[in-house]
Design a protein around this motif. Sequence first.
Motif, PDB file in Angstrom:
ATOM      1  N   ARG A 111       0.782  -1.179  -0.120  1.00  0.00           N
ATOM      2  CA  ARG A 111       0.042   0.112   0.040  1.00  0.00           C
ATOM      3  C   ARG A 111       0.782   1.355   0.067  1.00  0.00           C
ATOM      4  NH1 ARG A 111      -2.933  -3.628   0.083  1.00  0.00           N
ATOM      5  NH2 ARG A 111      -4.791  -4.458   1.357  1.00  0.00           N
ATOM      6  N   TYR A 112       0.702   2.254  -0.592  1.00  0.00           N
ATOM      7  CA  TYR A 112       1.171   3.484  -0.644  1.00  0.00           C
ATOM      8  C   TYR A 112       0.231   4.917  -0.372  1.00  0.00           C
ATOM      9  CZ  TYR A 112       4.330   0.531  -3.847  1.00  0.00           C
ATOM     10  OH  TYR A 112       4.782  -0.491  -4.125  1.00  0.00           O
ATOM     11  N   THR A 113       0.783   5.991  -0.160  1.00  0.00           N
ATOM     12  CA  THR A 113       0.389   6.832   0.106  1.00  0.00           C
ATOM     13  C   THR A 113       0.074   7.595  -0.887  1.00  0.00           C
ATOM     14  OG1 THR A 113       2.270   8.381   0.600  1.00  0.00           O
ATOM     15  CG2 THR A 113       1.002   7.140   2.750  1.00  0.00           C
ATOM     16  N   THR A 114      -0.994   8.793  -1.043  1.00  0.00           N
ATOM     17  CA  THR A 114      -0.999   9.528  -2.116  1.00  0.00           C
ATOM     18  C   THR A 114       0.456  10.425  -2.584  1.00  0.00           C
ATOM     19  OG1 THR A 114      -1.843  11.448  -0.998  1.00  0.00           O
ATOM     20  CG2 THR A 114      -3.546   9.746  -2.091  1.00  0.00           C
ATOM     21  N   SER A 115       1.201  10.589  -1.893  1.00  0.00           N
ATOM     22  CA  SER A 115       2.676  11.140  -2.148  1.00  0.00           C
ATOM     23  C   SER A 115       3.522  10.105  -2.456  1.00  0.00           C
ATOM     24  CB  SER A 115       3.253  11.712  -0.938  1.00  0.00           C
ATOM     25  OG  SER A 115       3.670  10.750   0.143  1.00  0.00           O
ATOM     26  N   GLY A 116       3.218   8.730  -2.635  1.00  0.00           N
ATOM     27  CA  GLY A 116       4.064   7.567  -3.086  1.00  0.00           C
ATOM     28  C   GLY A 116       4.798   6.778  -2.320  1.00  0.00           C
ATOM     29  N   ALA A 117       4.498   7.356  -0.870  1.00  0.00           N
ATOM     30  CA  ALA A 117       5.250   6.866   0.162  1.00  0.00           C
ATOM     31  C   ALA A 117       4.940   5.260   0.277  1.00  0.00           C
ATOM     32  CB  ALA A 117       5.617   7.427   1.419  1.00  0.00           C
ATOM     33  N   VAL A 118       5.832   4.206   0.728  1.00  0.00           N
ATOM     34  CA  VAL A 118       5.125   2.899   1.298  1.00  0.00           C
ATOM     35  C   VAL A 118       4.360   3.285   2.469  1.00  0.00           C
ATOM     36  CG1 VAL A 118       5.826   0.786   1.801  1.00  0.00           C
ATOM     37  CG2 VAL A 118       7.002   1.607  -0.218  1.00  0.00           C
ATOM     38  N   ASN A 119       3.226   2.446   2.713  1.00  0.00           N
ATOM     39  CA  ASN A 119       2.725   2.624   3.788  1.00  0.00           C
ATOM     40  C   ASN A 119       2.707   1.093   4.419  1.00  0.00           C
ATOM     41  OD1 ASN A 119      -0.273   1.816   5.191  1.00  0.00           O
ATOM     42  ND2 ASN A 119       0.098   4.075   6.011  1.00  0.00           N
ATOM     43  N   THR A 120       2.572   0.295   3.416  1.00  0.00           N
ATOM     44  CA  THR A 120       2.406  -1.305   4.030  1.00  0.00           C
ATOM     45  C   THR A 120       3.153  -2.063   3.101  1.00  0.00           C
ATOM     46  OG1 THR A 120       0.412  -0.745   4.908  1.00  0.00           O
ATOM     47  CG2 THR A 120       1.109  -3.104   4.698  1.00  0.00           C
ATOM     48  N   GLY A 121       4.309  -2.787   3.668  1.00  0.00           N
ATOM     49  CA  GLY A 121       5.054  -3.480   2.608  1.00  0.00           C
ATOM     50  C   GLY A 121       4.389  -4.890   2.084  1.00  0.00           C
ATOM     51  N   PRO A 122       5.142  -5.766   1.155  1.00  0.00           N
ATOM     52  CA  PRO A 122       6.393  -5.984   1.187  1.00  0.00           C
ATOM     53  C   PRO A 122       7.235  -4.814   0.482  1.00  0.00           C
ATOM     54  CG  PRO A 122       5.197  -7.616  -0.119  1.00  0.00           C
ATOM     55  CD  PRO A 122       4.316  -6.678   0.569  1.00  0.00           C
ATOM     56  N   ALA A 123       6.538  -3.876  -0.348  1.00  0.00           N
ATOM     57  CA  ALA A 123       7.271  -2.858  -1.151  1.00  0.00           C
ATOM     58  C   ALA A 123       8.252  -2.063  -0.253  1.00  0.00           C
ATOM     59  CB  ALA A 123       6.473  -2.303  -1.943  1.00  0.00           C
ATOM     60  N   THR A 124       9.441  -1.815  -0.492  1.00  0.00           N
ATOM     61  CA  THR A 124      10.215  -0.782   0.480  1.00  0.00           C
ATOM     62  C   THR A 124      10.648   0.351  -0.524  1.00  0.00           C
ATOM     63  OG1 THR A 124      12.018  -2.043  -0.634  1.00  0.00           O
ATOM     64  CG2 THR A 124      11.502  -2.807   1.478  1.00  0.00           C
ATOM     65  N   VAL A 125      10.291   0.569  -1.681  1.00  0.00           N
ATOM     66  CA  VAL A 125      10.460   1.748  -2.686  1.00  0.00           C
ATOM     67  C   VAL A 125       9.279   2.418  -2.887  1.00  0.00           C
ATOM     68  CG1 VAL A 125      11.673   2.370  -4.753  1.00  0.00           C
ATOM     69  CG2 VAL A 125      12.657   0.522  -3.313  1.00  0.00           C
ATOM     70  N   ALA A 126       9.265   3.520  -2.814  1.00  0.00           N
ATOM     71  CA  ALA A 126       8.265   4.440  -3.113  1.00  0.00           C
ATOM     72  C   ALA A 126       7.816   4.467  -4.479  1.00  0.00           C
ATOM     73  CB  ALA A 126       8.415   6.076  -2.597  1.00  0.00           C
ATOM     74  N   LEU A 127       6.733   4.848  -4.933  1.00  0.00           N
ATOM     75  CA  LEU A 127       5.972   4.917  -6.120  1.00  0.00           C
ATOM     76  C   LEU A 127       6.538   6.523  -6.501  1.00  0.00           C
ATOM     77  CD1 LEU A 127       2.211   4.095  -6.101  1.00  0.00           C
ATOM     78  CD2 LEU A 127       4.230   2.738  -6.886  1.00  0.00           C
ATOM     79  N   ALA A 128       7.047   6.499  -8.015  1.00  0.00           N
ATOM     80  CA  ALA A 128       7.710   7.684  -8.399  1.00  0.00           C
ATOM     81  C   ALA A 128       6.409   8.825  -8.791  1.00  0.00           C
ATOM     82  CB  ALA A 128       8.187   7.518  -9.772  1.00  0.00           C
ATOM     83  N   GLN A 129       6.609  10.062  -7.994  1.00  0.00           N
ATOM     84  CA  GLN A 129       5.934  11.268  -8.525  1.00  0.00           C
ATOM     85  C   GLN A 129       5.858  11.600  -9.717  1.00  0.00           C
ATOM     86  OE1 GLN A 129       6.228  14.167  -5.226  1.00  0.00           O
ATOM     87  NE2 GLN A 129       5.449  12.643  -3.640  1.00  0.00           N
ATOM     88  N   LYS A 130       4.862  12.166 -10.249  1.00  0.00           N
ATOM     89  CA  LYS A 130       4.527  12.572 -11.782  1.00  0.00           C
ATOM     90  C   LYS A 130       4.327  13.989 -11.705  1.00  0.00           C
ATOM     91  CE  LYS A 130       5.746   8.825 -13.782  1.00  0.00           C
ATOM     92  NZ  LYS A 130       7.096   8.705 -14.348  1.00  0.00           N
ATOM     93  N   THR A 131       4.238  14.771 -12.729  1.00  0.00           N
ATOM     94  CA  THR A 131       4.009  16.099 -12.833  1.00  0.00           C
ATOM     95  C   THR A 131       2.689  16.372 -13.366  1.00  0.00           C
ATOM     96  OG1 THR A 131       6.323  16.764 -12.846  1.00  0.00           O
ATOM     97  CG2 THR A 131       4.748  18.428 -13.580  1.00  0.00           C
ATOM     98  N   VAL A 132       1.685  17.067 -12.914  1.00  0.00           N
ATOM     99  CA  VAL A 132       0.334  17.191 -13.448  1.00  0.00           C
ATOM    100  C   VAL A 132       0.403  18.681 -13.910  1.00  0.00           C
ATOM    101  CG1 VAL A 132      -2.119  17.738 -12.849  1.00  0.00           C
ATOM    102  CG2 VAL A 132      -0.753  15.847 -11.768  1.00  0.00           C
ATOM    103  N   ALA A 133      -0.118  18.724 -15.231  1.00  0.00           N
ATOM    104  CA  ALA A 133      -0.543  19.999 -15.757  1.00  0.00           C
ATOM    105  C   ALA A 133      -1.970  20.143 -16.316  1.00  0.00           C
ATOM    106  CB  ALA A 133       0.442  20.304 -17.064  1.00  0.00           C
TER     107      ALA A 133
END
Length: 142
Positions: A111-133
Amino acid sequence: MERREFVNNLGVVLALACAGGLAACSKNSADAPGPGGGGGGFSANLGSELTNIGDYKIAGGVIVIRVAAGNTPAAFAALSSTCTHEGCTVARFNSATNLVECNAPCGHGSRYTTSGAVNTGPATVALAQKTVAINGSTLTVS
């Protein structure tokens, strides 16, 4: 059928089954990460999509979530939709928990937060943030 022919046919069947299994487990090319850690293009018509807080859309290697009212870039979170643990596409945004979930098809439960940070593993690396226009009523992500 002779034993030799049976064994040869069995080998071919097993090879095809393994190849099919590997193909099913491979990443979707539309969601595979590119050099910037995410997939291809994403756009949404804000007149008909992502109209309510908690709405989300997964496409082009990106998940975009409406996190606030208004049609400004700050009202949206945009992240790579490729799970950093298994490489599959995240399943959904759960508005009750405010977490991006990777339940299926991998089934590992990251599970990941809306900033991409890992909330619950087993993932240890955040999701990459993208730019919105936003241009008029069209939202694009890069």
